[in-house]
Design a protein around this motif. Structure first.
Motif, PDB file in Angstrom:
ATOM      1  N   ALA A  46       0.948  -0.868  -0.041  1.00  0.00           N
ATOM      2  CA  ALA A  46       0.050   0.088  -0.072  1.00  0.00           C
ATOM      3  C   ALA A  46       1.159   1.377  -0.014  1.00  0.00           C
ATOM      4  O   ALA A  46       0.522   2.218  -0.039  1.00  0.00           O
ATOM      5  CB  ALA A  46      -0.893  -0.026   1.380  1.00  0.00           C
ATOM      6  N   GLU A  47       2.271   1.492   0.262  1.00  0.00           N
ATOM      7  CA  GLU A  47       3.177   2.718   0.181  1.00  0.00           C
ATOM      8  C   GLU A  47       4.512   2.489  -0.785  1.00  0.00           C
ATOM      9  O   GLU A  47       5.037   3.251  -0.268  1.00  0.00           O
ATOM     10  CB  GLU A  47       4.015   1.997   1.664  1.00  0.00           C
ATOM     11  N   VAL A  48       3.564   1.656  -1.943  1.00  0.00           N
ATOM     12  CA  VAL A  48       5.444   1.900  -2.751  1.00  0.00           C
ATOM     13  C   VAL A  48       3.671   1.486  -3.793  1.00  0.00           C
ATOM     14  O   VAL A  48       2.850   1.693  -3.994  1.00  0.00           O
ATOM     15  CB  VAL A  48       6.134   0.098  -2.877  1.00  0.00           C
ATOM     16  N   SER A  49       4.951   2.678  -5.211  1.00  0.00           N
ATOM     17  CA  SER A  49       4.545   2.832  -6.253  1.00  0.00           C
ATOM     18  C   SER A  49       5.081   1.845  -7.667  1.00  0.00           C
ATOM     19  O   SER A  49       6.098   2.870  -8.078  1.00  0.00           O
ATOM     20  CB  SER A  49       4.199   4.056  -6.600  1.00  0.00           C
ATOM     21  N   PRO A  50       4.530   1.339  -7.978  1.00  0.00           N
ATOM     22  CA  PRO A  50       5.035   0.419  -9.250  1.00  0.00           C
ATOM     23  C   PRO A  50       5.009   1.485 -10.215  1.00  0.00           C
ATOM     24  O   PRO A  50       5.630   1.459 -11.131  1.00  0.00           O
ATOM     25  CB  PRO A  50       4.111  -0.894  -9.930  1.00  0.00           C
ATOM     26  N   ALA A  51       3.350   2.021 -10.663  1.00  0.00           N
ATOM     27  CA  ALA A  51       3.766   3.424 -11.548  1.00  0.00           C
ATOM     28  C   ALA A  51       4.934   4.216 -11.570  1.00  0.00           C
ATOM     29  O   ALA A  51       5.181   4.634 -12.620  1.00  0.00           O
ATOM     30  CB  ALA A  51       2.333   3.869 -11.296  1.00  0.00           C
ATOM     31  N   SER A  52       4.978   4.832 -10.175  1.00  0.00           N
ATOM     32  CA  SER A  52       6.308   5.653 -10.033  1.00  0.00           C
ATOM     33  C   SER A  52       7.514   5.235 -10.669  1.00  0.00           C
ATOM     34  O   SER A  52       8.272   5.577 -11.576  1.00  0.00           O
ATOM     35  CB  SER A  52       5.838   6.210  -9.467  1.00  0.00           C
ATOM     36  N   SER A  53       7.820   3.258 -11.146  1.00  0.00           N
ATOM     37  CA  SER A  53       8.820   2.793 -10.620  1.00  0.00           C
ATOM     38  C   SER A  53       9.249   2.790 -12.803  1.00  0.00           C
ATOM     39  O   SER A  53       9.404   3.019 -13.381  1.00  0.00           O
ATOM     40  CB  SER A  53       8.737   1.744 -10.315  1.00  0.00           C
ATOM     41  N   LEU A  54       7.485   2.156 -13.233  1.00  0.00           N
ATOM     42  CA  LEU A  54       7.676   2.855 -14.453  1.00  0.00           C
ATOM     43  C   LEU A  54       7.748   4.276 -15.042  1.00  0.00           C
ATOM     44  O   LEU A  54       8.761   4.532 -16.287  1.00  0.00           O
ATOM     45  CB  LEU A  54       6.345   2.217 -14.958  1.00  0.00           C
ATOM     46  N   LYS A  55       7.563   5.119 -14.936  1.00  0.00           N
ATOM     47  CA  LYS A  55       8.311   6.639 -14.887  1.00  0.00           C
ATOM     48  C   LYS A  55       9.305   5.902 -15.192  1.00  0.00           C
ATOM     49  O   LYS A  55       9.860   7.050 -16.632  1.00  0.00           O
ATOM     50  CB  LYS A  55       7.472   7.491 -14.195  1.00  0.00           C
ATOM     51  N   PHE A  56      10.198   5.912 -13.955  1.00  0.00           N
ATOM     52  CA  PHE A  56      11.733   6.274 -14.323  1.00  0.00           C
ATOM     53  C   PHE A  56      11.811   5.393 -14.878  1.00  0.00           C
ATOM     54  O   PHE A  56      13.258   5.871 -15.879  1.00  0.00           O
ATOM     55  CB  PHE A  56      11.849   5.679 -12.506  1.00  0.00           C
ATOM     56  N   LEU A  57      11.816   4.145 -14.976  1.00  0.00           N
ATOM     57  CA  LEU A  57      12.292   3.134 -16.821  1.00  0.00           C
ATOM     58  C   LEU A  57      12.116   4.206 -17.374  1.00  0.00           C
ATOM     59  O   LEU A  57      13.111   3.467 -18.762  1.00  0.00           O
ATOM     60  CB  LEU A  57      11.223   1.921 -16.310  1.00  0.00           C
ATOM     61  N   GLN A  58      10.796   4.660 -18.418  1.00  0.00           N
ATOM     62  CA  GLN A  58      10.778   5.275 -19.526  1.00  0.00           C
ATOM     63  C   GLN A  58      12.124   6.651 -19.295  1.00  0.00           C
ATOM     64  O   GLN A  58      12.765   6.526 -20.058  1.00  0.00           O
ATOM     65  CB  GLN A  58       8.568   5.639 -19.672  1.00  0.00           C
ATOM     66  N   ARG A  59      12.033   7.038 -18.212  1.00  0.00           N
ATOM     67  CA  ARG A  59      12.633   8.158 -18.449  1.00  0.00           C
ATOM     68  C   ARG A  59      14.138   7.698 -18.585  1.00  0.00           C
ATOM     69  O   ARG A  59      15.276   7.940 -18.927  1.00  0.00           O
ATOM     70  CB  ARG A  59      12.738   9.185 -17.038  1.00  0.00           C
ATOM     71  N   ALA A  60      14.667   6.417 -17.882  1.00  0.00           N
ATOM     72  CA  ALA A  60      15.646   5.796 -18.095  1.00  0.00           C
ATOM     73  C   ALA A  60      16.375   5.558 -19.506  1.00  0.00           C
ATOM     74  O   ALA A  60      17.340   6.014 -20.248  1.00  0.00           O
ATOM     75  CB  ALA A  60      16.347   4.506 -16.835  1.00  0.00           C
ATOM     76  N   TYR A  61      15.504   5.030 -20.386  1.00  0.00           N
ATOM     77  CA  TYR A  61      14.979   4.259 -21.459  1.00  0.00           C
ATOM     78  C   TYR A  61      16.123   5.246 -22.635  1.00  0.00           C
ATOM     79  O   TYR A  61      16.222   5.651 -23.329  1.00  0.00           O
ATOM     80  CB  TYR A  61      14.124   3.577 -21.708  1.00  0.00           C
ATOM     81  N   ARG A  62      14.985   6.938 -21.801  1.00  0.00           N
ATOM     82  CA  ARG A  62      15.135   8.181 -22.895  1.00  0.00           C
ATOM     83  C   ARG A  62      16.091   8.499 -23.116  1.00  0.00           C
ATOM     84  O   ARG A  62      16.940   9.416 -23.852  1.00  0.00           O
ATOM     85  CB  ARG A  62      13.963   9.214 -22.875  1.00  0.00           C
ATOM     86  N   ILE A  63      16.989   8.052 -22.178  1.00  0.00           N
ATOM     87  CA  ILE A  63      18.703   8.540 -22.110  1.00  0.00           C
ATOM     88  C   ILE A  63      19.922   7.771 -23.476  1.00  0.00           C
ATOM     89  O   ILE A  63      20.194   8.582 -23.497  1.00  0.00           O
ATOM     90  CB  ILE A  63      19.295   8.817 -20.523  1.00  0.00           C
ATOM     91  N   ALA A  64      19.096   6.393 -23.313  1.00  0.00           N
ATOM     92  CA  ALA A  64      19.733   5.621 -24.367  1.00  0.00           C
ATOM     93  C   ALA A  64      19.379   6.363 -25.554  1.00  0.00           C
ATOM     94  O   ALA A  64      20.224   6.478 -26.835  1.00  0.00           O
ATOM     95  CB  ALA A  64      19.743   4.257 -23.705  1.00  0.00           C
ATOM     96  N   ALA A  65      18.268   6.613 -25.920  1.00  0.00           N
ATOM     97  CA  ALA A  65      17.326   6.714 -27.370  1.00  0.00           C
ATOM     98  C   ALA A  65      18.236   8.061 -27.665  1.00  0.00           C
ATOM     99  O   ALA A  65      18.031   8.545 -28.607  1.00  0.00           O
ATOM    100  CB  ALA A  65      15.848   7.003 -26.892  1.00  0.00           C
TER     101      ALA A  65
END
Length: 826
Positions: free
Chosen positions: A630-649
């Motif tokens: 109830a205190e964690v956010s997989p949605a936030s994790s997904l946003k971060f991973l997309q940001r990380a991917y765009r660095i490589a892109a």
């Protein structure tokens, strides 16, 4: 959420990435070790799952933790073995099969395939070529072989005794499987039943199990070692012999306080111990038998409770106290347990509260022999515990030191042949018989002429018969007993009529050696290839729940020591390091169907992707802490991973770009991160390592958005390291980043970078100047500044000058380049 957070062309497609890289890893056999000695080996092991349905949130956390180290060590150049298998015998499969009127094997292997698909999807770096199932004949053949070898060494034996009985699962339980008087598996209240059962003599290894924990300190959690030490329960004391009128054999009791023998005013025997029935006089037998029947209906937890009224019955006989010759009555008492020591105790009411409560109930003498606090327990009703001056103690009177008192009384007992100094353990032999079908058959044949006869090795395995449905329903005896064609056989020794043993082994026997089998899972000349075990073991990292701190971990340590003594392995302990992950809870409570707070792992993965779930699990906190969903956010994790991917892109420099032309500030940040994350992962601080990776993503994005943009070679270097760091927890996005950077697959085959010391040296630093503990100045100084120069700059600083107010500096404490502390004179 069913769509990617970012729908731009620079977002990775998590579903496509999962399918793509699963197929690549399988075809490439990416995670199969070379096993040729060309690299230093590391063995990473997860406690293998039980196939009771699909993977759940606890599996998601545990397997993510083990995979971090497996992938990390692989990147560091180690030949890593990370196997998988299933602990596939056991009660849940049998109970489910009975309910569905099917065969346990059908239920078990269907669930195994379900879990196998989920494990592949979860992106774990597993070597599937070593897969095993403990219910496969080629596995349990060797479980039976090991049982026979243990028996040859006197470590497997059968005896009649009162055992823990689960009325729900209709089977016996080892002491370790009873928690607070209840079955640790189903929660039913455990009772006692007298049966003839098989045991492993684990007590022969009690001292080694205790002493060898020194080899595990620093690698195993302290609380796990403490739990095992407490369970083994080493106690120093003495065996004391009390003679009984009309009986040839004395009663021997163990006590940790033989120095209080002068205060022993009665003896107490467990009513369910054979000794009580042997001792009771004819006159007292009717009363005793009625009392014993009553006690059998009580659980051990009830009998041991401090609130439970102490009850007993006089056995009509007396023993002689060996230190003063006094006659003491012998009672049967419910607070004494049959499986503790000899099932008899010497009672010292003045200094043991249970003994005192019993003595006051039945008006038995109370003699104080230690002046602990000046009070008399006979008057206060409160037993005094601890040490004090001896009184009413004959030869010990006048002594005040416990060690001297114990030593003196043991010398007297040994001189008189009335006792010996000894060591005793709380640990009891491992009861391994189970009255259920779905387990490894015990390879023994019972012959009226020859006794217990081992099944010849060439006839192993003893296969389970094909029983189904109602025939498996527990009836208080093993369902195997009804398979008459299977049970009735010829004796291997004399050829006469005989019967198979109809019990199966505790499934903890299967899990006590599976990690050896992984080293050579297809070996046919024995349970494992000793050379393969020598190559791969001990296990470098074991990962699993703390709920196994006593049962599984203690049993596997015992097995290892026996195998060592058989000459099959050369080490004392099988696991060098142990990581216990916490629980995954929801809103502060354990997940359960009854509470309606369960989280479906498959649905969460469908919504956010494997990488986001894995990242969430590992980033939530230290591995050993609980995760509250109830205190964690997989949605936030997904946003971060997309940001990380765009660095490589966004990287536009070539693969061979000259790093000397790159942004040196970003390069210093990258190499500092390499050094820190390396240390953090090695020390198990995975969540902090992810935090540092997130900082690197921010720093790299800032550089990209600067003047040089994605063409800066330093950006490429930073993006590549971010991908490698993320590959430990988010392998799919990491593979996509690596491919986008134009680097050859798989990132799992890349090399973890080494931090360049030259780039980790800071050109400048902010030096804090303190005077009498208060900050009086902050000065930008060269990173390699010396103390004389630092002092000169400090004394020239206006704020420092004002604070000193002309006073002379009499002491300088320098921690350069970060701090300079000045102590002025008066």
């Amino acid at each position: 959420m069913t769509q990617d957070v970012d729908q731009t062309s620079r977002s990775f497609d998590r579903v496509q990435a999962q399918e793509k890289w699963q197929a690549f890893w399988e075809e490439d056999e990416t995670f199969r070790p070379r096993d040729d000695g060309s690299r230093e080996r590391r063995y990473v092991l997860d406690m293998f799952p039980y196939p009771s349905g699909d993977l759940h949130m606890g599996h998601a956390e545990a397997y993510a933790m083990g995979d971090v180290l497996s992938r990390f060590w692989r990147l560091q150049g180690y030949d890593v073995m990370h196997p998988i298998g299933w602990d596939s015998f056991g009660l849940p499969a049998e109970n489910a099969a009975i309910k569905a009127n099917t065969h346990p094997a059908t239920w078990t292997y269907n669930n195994i395939e379900t879990q196998a698909r989920s494990l592949r999807r979860y992106g774990l770096s597993l070597d599937w070529s070593r897969r095993l199932h403990t219910s496969d004949e080629e596995y349990y053949r060797w479980t039976q072989w090991l049982f026979l070898k243990f028996r040859e060494r006197g470590l497997a034996y059968r005896k009649n005794s009162f055992v823990n009985w689960c009325p729900s699962d209709q089977t016996v339980l080892a002491n370790e499987q009873v928690v607070g008087g209840f079955c640790e598996r189903c929660g039913a209240e455990v009772t006692k039943r007298k049966l003839n059962q098989w045991y492993f003599k684990i007590t022969d290894y009690a001292e080694q199990l205790l002493d060898d924990m020194s080899q595990l300190e620093g690698g195993w959690p302290d609380h796990v070692l403490a739990m095992q030490r407490n369970w083994i329960g080493r106690s120093e004391g003495a065996h004391v012999k009390f003679t009984v009128d009309g009986r040839d054999e004395p009663i021997t009791v163990f006590t940790t306080r033989p120095d209080t023998l002068f205060g022993a005013t009665y003896m107490a025997v467990a009513p369910d111990a054979a000794l009580a029935s042997e001792l009771v006089s004819d006159d007292q037998r009717p009363a005793f038998e009625a009392y014993a029947d009553k006690v059998k209906k009580q659980t051990e937890i009830q009998r041991q409770s401090t609130d439970h009224p102490k009850t007993g019955v006089f056995l009509g006989v007396y023993a002689t106290n060996p230190v003063n010759g006094k006659q003491v009555p012998i009672w049967a008492a419910d607070y004494v347990l049959a499986d503790y020591g000899t099932g008899a105790i010497m009672a010292v009411p003045a200094h043991d509260q249970r003994d005192l409560d019993f003595a006051r109930t039945y008006d038995l003498p109370v003699v104080t022999v230690l002046d602990v606090d000046g009070t008399d327990p006979a008057e206060t009703g409160i037993a005094t515990v601890g040490d004090g001056a001896y009184l009413n103690s004959g030869l010990l009177n006048g002594l005040t030191d416990k060690a001297s008192g114990v030593s003196r009384i043991i010398q007297e007992l040994e001189a008189d042949g009335a006792g010996t100094g000894t060591i005793q353990y709380r640990l009891r032999d491992w009861l391994l018989s189970r009255q259920r079908f779905w387990g490894c058959p015990i390879p023994i044949i019972h012959c009226g002429k020859c006794g217990d006869v081992p099944v010849p090795e060439e006839q192993l395995p003893v296969r389970l018969p094909d029983m189904r449905g109602a025939a498996l329903s527990p009836k208080g005896t093993s369902p195997l007993a009804s398979a008459t064609d299977w049970v009735n056989v010829a004796c291997p020794a004399c050829g006469g009529r005989a019967t198979r043993d109809t019990d199966t082994m505790d499934t903890f026997v299967d899990s006590s050696w599976y990690f050896f089998r992984y080293c050579s899972p297809h070996y046919t000349e024995g349970p494992f290839d000793p050379q393969a075990v020598a190559d791969w073991m001990p296990v470098a990292q074991y990962v699993g729940g703390v709920e196994h701190a006593i049962l599984h971990l203690l049993y596997m340590r015992f097995f290892t020591k026996v195998l060592r003594d058989m000459g099959l392995v050369s080490f004392d302990e099988p696991m060098q390091r142990l990581l216990n992950q916490g629980q995954v809870i929801n809103a502060g409570k354990a997940m359960s169907k009854s509470l309606g707070n369960g989280v479906d792992l498959g649905k969460v993965i469908d919504e956010f992707g494997v990488d986001a779930v894995r990242l969430t699990m590992v980033f939530a906190g230290p591995p050993e802490d609980d995760i509250d969903w109830a205190e964690v956010s997989p949605a936030s994790s997904l946003k971060f991973l997309q940001r990380a991917y765009r660095i490589a892109a966004d990287v536009t420099s070539g693969v061979d770009a000259d790093l000397r032309n790159g942004d040196q500030t970003l390069r210093r940040q990258t190499h500092k991160a390499i050094a820190e994350i390396t240390t953090l992962v090695e020390s198990g601080r995975f969540n902090v390592a992810i935090a540092r990776t997130m900082e690197m993503v921010n720093a790299t994005r800032k550089a990209i958005d600067g003047s040089a943009g994605g063409a800066d070679p330093a950006v490429r270097e930073a993006a590549a390291f971010v991908a490698q760091s993320l590959s430990l927890v988010a392998p799919y996005v990491a593979e996509e980043m690596w491919e986008t950077l134009g680097l050859p697959p798989s990132i799992a085959n890349s090399t973890w970078p080494t931090a360049d010391p030259a780039l980790m040296v800071e050109d400048s630093a902010t030096m804090v100047v303190q005077i009498q503990g208060k900050i009086r100045g902050k000065i930008e100084v060269p990173a390699d500044i010396d103390e004389d120069t630092a002092l000169e700059l400090a004394l020239a600083d206006p704020g420092v000058k004002r604070s000193l107010d002309g006073r002379e500096v009499v002491k300088v404490i320098a921690r350069l380049p970060k701090m300079l502390s000045l102590v002025p004179g008066k």
